[in-house]
Design an enzyme around this catalytic site. Structure first.
Site, PDB file in Angstrom:
ATOM      1  N   ASP A 152      31.731  36.562  30.047  1.00  0.00           N
ATOM      2  CA  ASP A 152      30.736  36.177  29.039  1.00  0.00           C
ATOM      3  C   ASP A 152      30.309  37.377  28.195  1.00  0.00           C
ATOM      4  O   ASP A 152      29.998  37.247  27.009  1.00  0.00           O
ATOM      5  CB  ASP A 152      29.538  35.469  29.669  1.00  0.00           C
ATOM      6  CG  ASP A 152      28.743  36.359  30.631  1.00  0.00           C
ATOM      7  OD1 ASP A 152      29.106  37.539  30.792  1.00  0.00           O
ATOM      8  OD2 ASP A 152      27.775  35.860  31.225  1.00  0.00           O
ATOM      9  N   ASP A 162      30.698  37.143  34.902  1.00  0.00           N
ATOM     10  CA  ASP A 162      29.773  38.171  34.439  1.00  0.00           C
ATOM     11  C   ASP A 162      30.441  39.126  33.457  1.00  0.00           C
ATOM     12  O   ASP A 162      29.781  39.684  32.583  1.00  0.00           O
ATOM     13  CB  ASP A 162      29.280  38.965  35.653  1.00  0.00           C
ATOM     14  CG  ASP A 162      27.838  39.385  35.521  1.00  0.00           C
ATOM     15  OD1 ASP A 162      27.103  38.720  34.778  1.00  0.00           O
ATOM     16  OD2 ASP A 162      27.451  40.376  36.159  1.00  0.00           O
ATOM     17  N   ASP A 169      20.337  34.695  37.467  1.00  0.00           N
ATOM     18  CA  ASP A 169      20.589  35.585  38.605  1.00  0.00           C
ATOM     19  C   ASP A 169      19.701  35.228  39.792  1.00  0.00           C
ATOM     20  O   ASP A 169      20.112  35.307  40.947  1.00  0.00           O
ATOM     21  CB  ASP A 169      20.329  37.045  38.218  1.00  0.00           C
ATOM     22  CG  ASP A 169      21.466  37.644  37.414  1.00  0.00           C
ATOM     23  OD1 ASP A 169      22.532  37.020  37.341  1.00  0.00           O
ATOM     24  OD2 ASP A 169      21.274  38.740  36.853  1.00  0.00           O
TER      25      ASP A 169
END
Length: 219
Positions: free
Chosen positions: A82, A79, A104
């Site tokens: 990226d 998370d 998600d």
């Protein structure tokens, strides 16, 4: 996700600006290396989701609550990575946010489903299993309420049970349960999270209703 063009660290933890700065510096060399290899931010996002879902659906149903949580936590850092990659490339924005939000939901479902499967089977605790399913359903509803509101031009970013807090809580207590913490603590956390999610849904519906009434022309 992450830093820069994508949503900022929503998936499993909220980092304050100091921690986020630390992890940005720590992972920037890796982000640059991945980009040099031709890896895209989207690929890291997808890989992170696959890692989380795989760990949750393999380790948790086997009763490996601690190690499952460890592996999931490692994939959480995708998370951050990226986001750094997207910032370096100067891309991300709406597409990155959409992809993150969609994936998600997969990650969330896998985590609560994995916990539920274990406690329906080898964990032999139906109450925890049902509470985990309740968290899964209500958590999806919390996210849906906000997304639908925004698609109609309203805002619904209110509530006491944001996604990051829900996921951090369940992962922490699930991991500790794997180390011997009495299962009653996990049940209590799941019940609290389910109740908080239900309250959040109500708060978001109420917020949208009030905004709708404000937009209605006076008779």
């Amino acid at each position: 996700m992450g830093v820069g063009g994508r949503r900022c660290g929503d998936r499993f933890l909220m980092l304050d600006r100091y921690a986020r700065g630390f992890f940005t510096r720590f992972f920037t060399p890796l982000a640059r290396l991945l980009l040099s290899w031709g890896v895209t931010p989207d690929a890291v996002t997808i890989a992170g989701t696959v890692g989380v879902a795989g760990a949750a659906l393999i380790f948790y149903p086997l009763g490996q609550l601690f190690w499952g949580t460890v592996v999931i936590t490692l994939f959480v850092f995708s998370d951050v990575i990226d986001g750094i990659m997207a910032r370096i490339r100067g891309h991300g924005g709406l597409w990155g946010s959409f992809l993150d939000s969609t994936l998600d939901r997969i990650a969330d479902g896998a985590i609560f489903a994995g916990v539920s499967v274990w406690f329906f089977t080898g964990g032999d605790n139906v109450l925890i299993a049902v509470a985990a399913l309740a968290c899964l359903v209500l958590g999806m509803l919390v996210s849906y309420a906000r997304a639908k509101a925004e698609s109609l031009g309203f805002t619904a970013n209110v509530g006491i049970a944001e996604r990051a807090e829900r996921l951090v809580s369940v992962l922490l207590v699930t991991g500790l349960t794997g180390l011997g913490l009495p299962a009653g603590f996990l049940l209590a956390v799941l019940v609290i999270l389910a109740a908080a999610s239900l309250i959040t849904v109500y708060q978001r519906v109420k917020a949208v209703r009030l905004q709708f009434l404000d937009t209605k022309p006076a008779p």
